[in-house]
Design a protein around this motif. Structure first.
Motif, PDB file in Angstrom:
ATOM      1  N   ALA B  79      17.128 -13.866 -22.658  1.00 39.11           N
ATOM      2  CA  ALA B  79      17.806 -12.949 -23.588  1.00 39.11           C
ATOM      3  C   ALA B  79      19.079 -13.585 -24.138  1.00 39.11           C
ATOM      4  CB  ALA B  79      18.124 -11.621 -22.891  1.00 39.11           C
ATOM      5  N   SER B  80      19.825 -14.294 -23.272  1.00 38.72           N
ATOM      6  CA  SER B  80      21.039 -14.985 -23.740  1.00 38.72           C
ATOM      7  C   SER B  80      20.681 -16.030 -24.782  1.00 38.72           C
ATOM      8  CB  SER B  80      21.762 -15.687 -22.585  1.00 38.72           C
ATOM      9  OG  SER B  80      22.023 -14.780 -21.568  1.00 38.72           O
ATOM     10  N   ALA B  81      19.620 -16.790 -24.529  1.00 41.80           N
ATOM     11  CA  ALA B  81      19.196 -17.837 -25.461  1.00 41.80           C
ATOM     12  C   ALA B  81      18.799 -17.225 -26.800  1.00 41.80           C
ATOM     13  CB  ALA B  81      18.043 -18.636 -24.865  1.00 41.80           C
ATOM     14  N   SER B  82      18.069 -16.120 -26.738  1.00 43.64           N
ATOM     15  CA  SER B  82      17.610 -15.457 -27.954  1.00 43.64           C
ATOM     16  C   SER B  82      18.798 -14.931 -28.767  1.00 43.64           C
ATOM     17  CB  SER B  82      16.657 -14.313 -27.578  1.00 43.64           C
ATOM     18  OG  SER B  82      16.337 -13.557 -28.714  1.00 43.64           O
ATOM     19  N   LEU B  83      19.709 -14.239 -28.102  1.00 48.09           N
ATOM     20  CA  LEU B  83      20.903 -13.704 -28.780  1.00 48.09           C
ATOM     21  C   LEU B  83      21.755 -14.831 -29.342  1.00 48.09           C
ATOM     22  CD1 LEU B  83      21.636 -11.030 -26.064  1.00 48.09           C
ATOM     23  CD2 LEU B  83      21.414 -10.481 -28.506  1.00 48.09           C
ATOM     24  N   LEU B  84      21.893 -15.900 -28.560  1.00 47.43           N
ATOM     25  CA  LEU B  84      22.704 -17.026 -28.998  1.00 47.43           C
ATOM     26  C   LEU B  84      22.081 -17.715 -30.212  1.00 47.43           C
ATOM     27  CD1 LEU B  84      25.228 -18.830 -28.314  1.00 47.43           C
ATOM     28  CD2 LEU B  84      23.651 -20.287 -27.027  1.00 47.43           C
ATOM     29  N   SER B  85      20.746 -17.796 -30.216  1.00 46.65           N
ATOM     30  CA  SER B  85      20.076 -18.488 -31.319  1.00 46.65           C
ATOM     31  C   SER B  85      20.359 -17.784 -32.650  1.00 46.65           C
ATOM     32  CB  SER B  85      18.569 -18.598 -31.054  1.00 46.65           C
ATOM     33  OG  SER B  85      17.968 -17.319 -31.082  1.00 46.65           O
ATOM     34  N   ASP B  86      20.432 -16.448 -32.629  1.00 46.40           N
ATOM     35  CA  ASP B  86      20.815 -15.711 -33.841  1.00 46.40           C
ATOM     36  C   ASP B  86      22.295 -15.927 -34.168  1.00 46.40           C
ATOM     37  OD1 ASP B  86      18.479 -14.623 -34.763  1.00 46.40           O
ATOM     38  OD2 ASP B  86      18.719 -12.690 -33.708  1.00 46.40           O
ATOM     39  N   GLU B  87      23.107 -15.938 -33.123  1.00 44.52           N
ATOM     40  CA  GLU B  87      24.557 -16.005 -33.279  1.00 44.52           C
ATOM     41  C   GLU B  87      25.021 -17.310 -33.937  1.00 44.52           C
ATOM     42  OE1 GLU B  87      26.742 -13.721 -32.685  1.00 44.52           O
ATOM     43  OE2 GLU B  87      28.638 -14.831 -32.716  1.00 44.52           O
ATOM     44  N   ILE B  88      24.371 -18.410 -33.597  1.00 48.87           N
ATOM     45  CA  ILE B  88      24.897 -19.708 -34.067  1.00 48.87           C
ATOM     46  C   ILE B  88      24.428 -20.067 -35.479  1.00 48.87           C
ATOM     47  CG2 ILE B  88      25.233 -20.664 -31.761  1.00 48.87           C
ATOM     48  CD1 ILE B  88      22.635 -22.227 -32.094  1.00 48.87           C
ATOM     49  N   CYS B 119      22.842 -18.114 -15.138  1.00 48.44           N
ATOM     50  CA  CYS B 119      21.616 -17.922 -15.930  1.00 48.44           C
ATOM     51  C   CYS B 119      21.987 -17.726 -17.396  1.00 48.44           C
ATOM     52  CB  CYS B 119      20.837 -16.698 -15.444  1.00 48.44           C
ATOM     53  SG  CYS B 119      20.483 -16.677 -13.677  1.00 48.44           S
ATOM     54  N   ALA B 120      23.023 -16.908 -17.612  1.00 48.91           N
ATOM     55  CA  ALA B 120      23.412 -16.562 -18.977  1.00 48.91           C
ATOM     56  C   ALA B 120      24.014 -17.747 -19.730  1.00 48.91           C
ATOM     57  CB  ALA B 120      24.417 -15.408 -18.948  1.00 48.91           C
ATOM     58  N   MET B 121      24.668 -18.645 -19.000  1.00 49.01           N
ATOM     59  CA  MET B 121      25.393 -19.741 -19.644  1.00 49.01           C
ATOM     60  C   MET B 121      24.534 -20.965 -19.929  1.00 49.01           C
ATOM     61  SD  MET B 121      28.414 -18.756 -20.322  1.00 49.01           S
ATOM     62  CE  MET B 121      29.385 -20.256 -20.560  1.00 49.01           C
ATOM     63  N   LEU B 122      23.311 -20.992 -19.380  1.00 50.28           N
ATOM     64  CA  LEU B 122      22.467 -22.186 -19.564  1.00 50.28           C
ATOM     65  C   LEU B 122      22.287 -22.510 -21.044  1.00 50.28           C
ATOM     66  CD1 LEU B 122      20.614 -24.399 -18.341  1.00 50.28           C
ATOM     67  CD2 LEU B 122      18.744 -22.729 -18.356  1.00 50.28           C
ATOM     68  N   SER B 123      21.959 -21.485 -21.855  1.00 57.48           N
ATOM     69  CA  SER B 123      21.662 -21.764 -23.264  1.00 57.48           C
ATOM     70  C   SER B 123      22.905 -22.247 -24.019  1.00 57.48           C
ATOM     71  CB  SER B 123      21.073 -20.526 -23.938  1.00 57.48           C
ATOM     72  OG  SER B 123      21.883 -19.403 -23.700  1.00 57.48           O
ATOM     73  N   LEU B 124      24.068 -21.665 -23.715  1.00 58.99           N
ATOM     74  CA  LEU B 124      25.279 -22.112 -24.423  1.00 58.99           C
ATOM     75  C   LEU B 124      25.625 -23.556 -24.059  1.00 58.99           C
ATOM     76  CD1 LEU B 124      27.592 -21.498 -26.355  1.00 58.99           C
ATOM     77  CD2 LEU B 124      28.899 -20.587 -24.427  1.00 58.99           C
ATOM     78  N   ASP B 125      25.460 -23.896 -22.779  1.00 62.24           N
ATOM     79  CA  ASP B 125      25.697 -25.284 -22.365  1.00 62.24           C
ATOM     80  C   ASP B 125      24.795 -26.234 -23.149  1.00 62.24           C
ATOM     81  OD1 ASP B 125      27.575 -24.447 -20.564  1.00 62.24           O
ATOM     82  OD2 ASP B 125      26.255 -24.526 -18.808  1.00 62.24           O
TER      83      ASP B 125
END
Lengths: 418, 142
Positions: B79-88, B119-125
């Motif tokens: 979910a973090s990766a999905s939200l982040l992908s829209d955000e960036i 878990c949440a920070m993996l995608s941002l890293d």
């Protein structure tokens, strides 16, 4: 259907102060006993009394406190020896824990391994019974060989044991009980093969000593390692048992105070067993706590402890097995100790652990310090429930209900709750 | 005595698996894989075995035009990766480097304890490292 609780330890939860703690508004259901166990009041009180009344360094002072501390610390060795049926307390070396015991043993045995020799472990090792031997093998240019897991039965496959343990084998180190699969390993059978070729046998007993009667002599092994904190005792103390005849010929690997007899600027001689392997100020309060934990377990009776956990694991296994979309790893209940590792599709084990936490239930999620085994089973992560003396069928019921709810949340809530 | 009890929030309560988190987990946005892209980067969280890959398409000014990700993980990491992908999308690499754990938790709408924050920070890293790789090596990554 009403299930009558057959628990002979029905009032034992009261002896563990932490078990009355609330997590949010829920009672704590502690199902991570393979990681560490909770401590009974007797252990807490014994350690508290030691610090309040007897604290001193051991084997030195000739004053009253030092004598009391020394007596208590030596008594801990004697109780441990009796508990695992060692020949004498000279065979009981206190360490920091199972990991420390196994690392120490690997260093003690390092000079007996030469280029081209073989060290044998199994495919189901915890990292702490893999890496010390892997590193020793690499350093000495020896081969590290593996007793394979039979994935179908969840047991070690001993059919080709004669090809794995050979005349080149110097050390065989195996787990008594798998911390992931719960598999009980037939130590004696493997030890007999190892001794036939002149190898020594080390057992990682972290997961067996707290859960079943153990007799190191009838297991026919040479070395035996376990932890205090997994057997209702304190952290910071573990045990390395070794046959006295072997320990006599091994050199210490840690040097300093306590472990010496005579010291000169250019040389030193070693103290008697077991002290020659216990350099520095030892874990004295932890020894006192371990004594109290052994008293606690002996009061319950290890046969009864095993019977309780065997019944509980069967009950849990059957209830989990009846769920939809569940994978349980490892053997059928009669061949396992109180450990059940599983995946409840479509819930990722981390999400499952979070959702169970919301109900006050503590389980483990991850690779359980056995990454090669997880790879072998082709799973990136799994959930693990592991039982102890204080767990009940009602707690298992709560676990199973909560898993069902988690599955329904992740199925979009559309799936009917069974 | 030092207070060790974690704040109730990190017990997450009923809030952790809110509908939009489950939605992003079950229907992740920008999920897939391109044959070519400006930069691609994969990282693994060895503790839980989660593994995610991000692909970015970047314009000449260093702005992320489009993004794809794929891999496996728990609901919080997907979910973090999905939200982040829209955000960036539409953000410059400089802006992306400024995102932090507060930004991720704001996207999720929940506060996480230390274990789940990993878990949440993996995608941002991964995304930040992908940007650094792009800035260092240019199109095609290393």
């Amino acid at each position: 259907m009403t299930h009558v609780q057959q628990n002979s330890f029905s009032s034992i939860q009261k002896e563990f102060p932490i078990l009355s703690r609330k997590i949010g508004k829920h009672s704590l259901v502690y199902l991570d006993n393979a990681a560490t166990t909770q401590k009974p009041l007797t252990v807490l009180k014994a350690m508290d009394a030691y610090y309040r009344l007897h604290n001193a360094n051991v084997h030195r002072g000739i004053y009253r406190l030092a004598e009391e501390a020394t007596l208590a610390y030596e008594l801990a060795h004697q109780k441990t020896a009796d508990f695992i049926h060692a020949q004498s307390m000279r065979e009981i070396i206190f360490t920091r824990g199972t990991t420390d015991s196994l690392n120490m043993l690997a260093r003690m045995l390092s000079s007996s391994v030469e280029k081209g020799d073989e060290i044998v472990v199994s495919q189901i090792e915890h990292h702490s019974n893999l890496i010390p031997w892997q590193q020793l093998a690499n350093a000495q240019k020896a081969a590290l060989k593996f007793i394979p897991l039979d994935k179908k039965s969840g047991m070690l496959d001993l059919s080709r044991i004669d090809k794995i343990i050979t005349s080149k084998t110097k050390i065989v180190s195996i787990p008594h009980v798998s911390n992931v699969l719960g598999t009980i390993v037939p130590i004696k059978e493997i030890a007999r093969r190892a001794h036939k070729v002149g190898a020594v046998v080390s057992v990682d007993a972290a997961q067996s000593v707290p859960h079943m009667p153990v007799n190191v002599r009838s297991l026919e092994c040479d070395f035996f390692s376990f932890s205090g904190h997994k057997m209702y005792g304190p952290t910071g103390i573990g045990v390395l048992w070794g046959k006295e005849s072997l320990l006599n010929h091994l050199e210490p690997v840690s040097f300093g105070g306590e472990m010496v007899r005579e010291v000169y600027y250019d040389r030193a001689t070693w103290n008697d067993l077991p002290w020659k392997f216990e350099a520095g100020t030892p874990p004295i309060a932890e020894g006192v706590g371990l004594s109290a934990a052994i008293d606690f377990l002996q009061k319950q009776g290890m046969e009864k402890v095993r019977a309780h956990e065997k019944e509980l694991v069967k009950y849990a296994y059957d209830k989990l097995f009846a769920l939809k979309n569940i994978s349980i790893y490892g053997p059928e209940p009669k061949f396992r100790s109180g450990v059940i590792t599983f995946n409840a599709t479509p819930v990722h084990p981390h999400d499952l652990a979070s959702l169970l936490n919301e109900k006050g239930i503590a389980i483990r999620a991850g690779h359980h310090c056995a990454m090669p085994l997880a790879t072998l089973l082709n799973i990136s992560a799994s959930a693990r429930a592991s039982f102890g003396i204080y767990n009940t069928q009602q707690e298992v019921d709560l676990l199973v209900e909560s898993i069902k709810k988690a599955q329904s949340i992740f199925s979009g809530g559309k799936r009917a709750v069974v | 005595m030092t207070k060790l009890e974690a704040p109730e929030k990190s017990f997450a309560g009923e809030g952790m698996y809110r509908e939009h988190i489950l939605d992003h987990y079950q229907h992740p946005r920008n999920f897939g894989e391109w044959k070519t892209c400006s930069v691609q980067h994969t990282e693994l969280n060895p503790v839980c075995g989660d593994q995610l890959s991000f692909q970015l398409n970047v314009d000449e000014k260093g702005k992320v035009m489009d993004v794809h990700f794929n891999g496996q993980g728990c609901a919080i990491s997907i979910a973090s990766a999905s939200l982040l992908s829209d955000e960036i999308k539409g953000k410059t690499m400089v802006q992306i480097q400024k995102l932090d754990k507060n930004g991720i938790q704001a996207l999720l709408g929940i506060t996480l304890g230390p274990a789940r924050l990993k878990c949440a920070m993996l995608s941002l890293d991964i995304v930040k490292n992908a940007c650094l790789i792009y800035q260092k090596y240019g199109k095609g990554g290393k």
